[in-house]
Scaffold this motif. Structure first.
Motif, PDB file in Angstrom:
ATOM      1  N   VAL A 130       0.847  -1.193   0.000  1.00 31.14           N
ATOM      2  CA  VAL A 130       0.000   0.000   0.000  1.00 31.14           C
ATOM      3  C   VAL A 130       0.880   1.239   0.000  1.00 31.14           C
ATOM      4  O   VAL A 130       2.008   1.218   0.474  1.00 31.14           O
ATOM      5  CB  VAL A 130      -0.967   0.017   1.216  1.00 31.14           C
ATOM      6  CG1 VAL A 130      -1.962  -1.112   1.120  1.00 31.14           C
ATOM      7  CG2 VAL A 130      -0.215  -0.052   2.524  1.00 31.14           C
ATOM      8  N   PHE A 131       0.344   2.304  -0.559  1.00 25.36           N
ATOM      9  CA  PHE A 131       1.056   3.568  -0.586  1.00 25.36           C
ATOM     10  C   PHE A 131       0.607   4.404   0.597  1.00 25.36           C
ATOM     11  O   PHE A 131      -0.564   4.359   0.983  1.00 25.36           O
ATOM     12  CB  PHE A 131       0.795   4.301  -1.906  1.00 25.36           C
ATOM     13  CG  PHE A 131       1.408   3.586  -3.070  1.00 25.36           C
ATOM     14  CD1 PHE A 131       2.739   3.808  -3.409  1.00 25.36           C
ATOM     15  CD2 PHE A 131       0.671   2.668  -3.806  1.00 25.36           C
ATOM     16  CE1 PHE A 131       3.312   3.133  -4.471  1.00 25.36           C
ATOM     17  CE2 PHE A 131       1.237   1.993  -4.868  1.00 25.36           C
ATOM     18  CZ  PHE A 131       2.564   2.216  -5.202  1.00 25.36           C
ATOM     19  N   PRO A 132       1.517   5.192   1.170  1.00 26.36           N
ATOM     20  CA  PRO A 132       1.123   6.045   2.297  1.00 26.36           C
ATOM     21  C   PRO A 132       0.001   6.986   1.878  1.00 26.36           C
ATOM     22  O   PRO A 132       0.044   7.542   0.777  1.00 26.36           O
ATOM     23  CB  PRO A 132       2.387   6.836   2.637  1.00 26.36           C
ATOM     24  CG  PRO A 132       3.500   6.161   1.927  1.00 26.36           C
ATOM     25  CD  PRO A 132       2.908   5.367   0.795  1.00 26.36           C
ATOM     26  N   GLN A 133      -0.984   7.100   2.750  1.00 24.80           N
ATOM     27  CA  GLN A 133      -2.092   8.002   2.438  1.00 24.80           C
ATOM     28  C   GLN A 133      -1.692   9.422   2.769  1.00 24.80           C
ATOM     29  O   GLN A 133      -1.102   9.696   3.806  1.00 24.80           O
ATOM     30  CB  GLN A 133      -3.335   7.618   3.238  1.00 24.80           C
ATOM     31  CG  GLN A 133      -3.894   6.290   2.832  1.00 24.80           C
ATOM     32  CD  GLN A 133      -5.161   5.958   3.610  1.00 24.80           C
ATOM     33  OE1 GLN A 133      -5.527   6.653   4.539  1.00 24.80           O
ATOM     34  NE2 GLN A 133      -5.826   4.898   3.213  1.00 24.80           N
ATOM     35  N   GLU A 134      -2.035  10.308   1.851  1.00 25.89           N
ATOM     36  CA  GLU A 134      -1.758  11.725   2.070  1.00 25.89           C
ATOM     37  C   GLU A 134      -3.034  12.356   2.596  1.00 25.89           C
ATOM     38  O   GLU A 134      -4.135  11.907   2.295  1.00 25.89           O
ATOM     39  CB  GLU A 134      -1.317  12.392   0.781  1.00 25.89           C
ATOM     40  CG  GLU A 134      -0.009  11.836   0.256  1.00 25.89           C
ATOM     41  CD  GLU A 134       0.393  12.485  -1.065  1.00 25.89           C
ATOM     42  OE1 GLU A 134      -0.192  13.530  -1.411  1.00 25.89           O
ATOM     43  OE2 GLU A 134       1.275  11.949  -1.717  1.00 25.89           O
ATOM     44  N   GLY A 135      -2.873  13.412   3.371  1.00 23.06           N
ATOM     45  CA  GLY A 135      -4.025  14.125   3.901  1.00 23.06           C
ATOM     46  C   GLY A 135      -4.808  14.790   2.793  1.00 23.06           C
ATOM     47  O   GLY A 135      -4.304  15.013   1.700  1.00 23.06           O
ATOM     48  N   PRO A 136      -6.071  15.118   3.032  1.00 22.39           N
ATOM     49  CA  PRO A 136      -6.882  15.780   2.003  1.00 22.39           C
ATOM     50  C   PRO A 136      -6.329  17.170   1.704  1.00 22.39           C
ATOM     51  O   PRO A 136      -5.840  17.867   2.581  1.00 22.39           O
ATOM     52  CB  PRO A 136      -8.272  15.871   2.641  1.00 22.39           C
ATOM     53  CG  PRO A 136      -8.039  15.744   4.106  1.00 22.39           C
ATOM     54  CD  PRO A 136      -6.769  14.940   4.281  1.00 22.39           C
ATOM     55  N   GLU A 137      -6.415  17.528   0.423  1.00 23.01           N
ATOM     56  CA  GLU A 137      -5.949  18.853   0.031  1.00 23.01           C
ATOM     57  C   GLU A 137      -6.972  19.892   0.444  1.00 23.01           C
ATOM     58  O   GLU A 137      -8.185  19.688   0.299  1.00 23.01           O
ATOM     59  CB  GLU A 137      -5.742  18.897  -1.481  1.00 23.01           C
ATOM     60  CG  GLU A 137      -4.588  18.017  -1.929  1.00 23.01           C
ATOM     61  CD  GLU A 137      -4.371  18.144  -3.426  1.00 23.01           C
ATOM     62  OE1 GLU A 137      -4.781  19.155  -4.033  1.00 23.01           O
ATOM     63  OE2 GLU A 137      -3.799  17.199  -3.998  1.00 23.01           O
ATOM     64  N   LEU A 138      -6.503  20.989   0.937  1.00 23.66           N
ATOM     65  CA  LEU A 138      -7.396  22.072   1.360  1.00 23.66           C
ATOM     66  C   LEU A 138      -7.642  23.022   0.204  1.00 23.66           C
ATOM     67  O   LEU A 138      -6.728  23.367  -0.552  1.00 23.66           O
ATOM     68  CB  LEU A 138      -6.761  22.851   2.537  1.00 23.66           C
ATOM     69  CG  LEU A 138      -6.504  22.048   3.804  1.00 23.66           C
ATOM     70  CD1 LEU A 138      -5.788  22.930   4.816  1.00 23.66           C
ATOM     71  CD2 LEU A 138      -7.818  21.568   4.393  1.00 23.66           C
ATOM     72  N   GLU A 139      -8.882  23.413   0.057  1.00 23.05           N
ATOM     73  CA  GLU A 139      -9.237  24.366  -0.994  1.00 23.05           C
ATOM     74  C   GLU A 139      -9.213  25.776  -0.417  1.00 23.05           C
ATOM     75  O   GLU A 139      -9.607  25.998   0.715  1.00 23.05           O
ATOM     76  CB  GLU A 139     -10.631  24.048  -1.543  1.00 23.05           C
ATOM     77  CG  GLU A 139     -10.693  22.713  -2.256  1.00 23.05           C
ATOM     78  CD  GLU A 139     -12.083  22.465  -2.817  1.00 23.05           C
ATOM     79  OE1 GLU A 139     -12.863  23.412  -2.970  1.00 23.05           O
ATOM     80  OE2 GLU A 139     -12.384  21.293  -3.100  1.00 23.05           O
ATOM     81  N   ASP A 140      -8.756  26.722  -1.228  1.00 25.63           N
ATOM     82  CA  ASP A 140      -8.735  28.113  -0.769  1.00 25.63           C
ATOM     83  C   ASP A 140     -10.050  28.790  -1.003  1.00 25.63           C
ATOM     84  O   ASP A 140     -10.784  28.573  -1.854  1.00 25.63           O
ATOM     85  CB  ASP A 140      -7.624  28.900  -1.488  1.00 25.63           C
ATOM     86  CG  ASP A 140      -6.259  28.421  -1.014  1.00 25.63           C
ATOM     87  OD1 ASP A 140      -6.177  27.896   0.118  1.00 25.63           O
ATOM     88  OD2 ASP A 140      -5.288  28.571  -1.770  1.00 25.63           O
TER      89      ASP A 140
END
Length: 140
Positions: A130-140
């Protein structure tokens, strides 16, 4: 009396017995499975179950109300010993042999200390990367 016999008796006296003169303690397979599953997940880079099997188990647990802690774990429990079978995914970039050995050591230690059983075998099957999960991207 031999030195070896003395050491074995001391070890038996040091750890709490599941069979005493006051009664017996029986440990459920489910308890051993949960302890082993949690112990395996304590090792960084491990995801129990893994791949398609994990998705199917997750769906099944949501339907039946089952616990995900024992996901990817099967055990055979005797009176003083147990055998643990683990199915897991390993994070990409981690050494599979090192992860497997760390999991094996942790499961043996946790089962012995928390449940009082000797894990004579901890068999590990790595079924996915499995690949490390990245946090959700924040929208401006």
């Amino acid at each position: 009396m031999t030195e070896r016999g003395t050491r074995n008796r001391q070890r038996q006296q040091e750890r709490p017995s599941l069979q005493t003169e006051r009664g017996n303690t029986t440990i459920s397979d489910v308890v051993v499975s949960q302890v082993a599953g949690i112990a395996a997940q304590e090792v960084e880079g491990v995801q129990m179950g893994g791949g398609t099997a994990d998705a199917v188990r997750g769906f099944w647990d949501s339907v039946t109300g089952g616990s995900g802690q024992a996901r990817g774990v099967t055990v055979e429990v005797g009176q003083v010993e147990c055998v643990v079978e683990l199915t897991m995914a390993v994070q990409y970039g981690k050494s599979v042999p090192q992860i497997a050995e760390a999991v094996r050591r942790n499961v043996i230690d946790r089962v012995k200390n928390l449940v009082g059983l000797q894990a004579t075998e901890v068999n590990i099957t790595v079924t996915d990367v499995v690949f490390p999960q990245e946090g959700p991207e924040l929208e401006d």
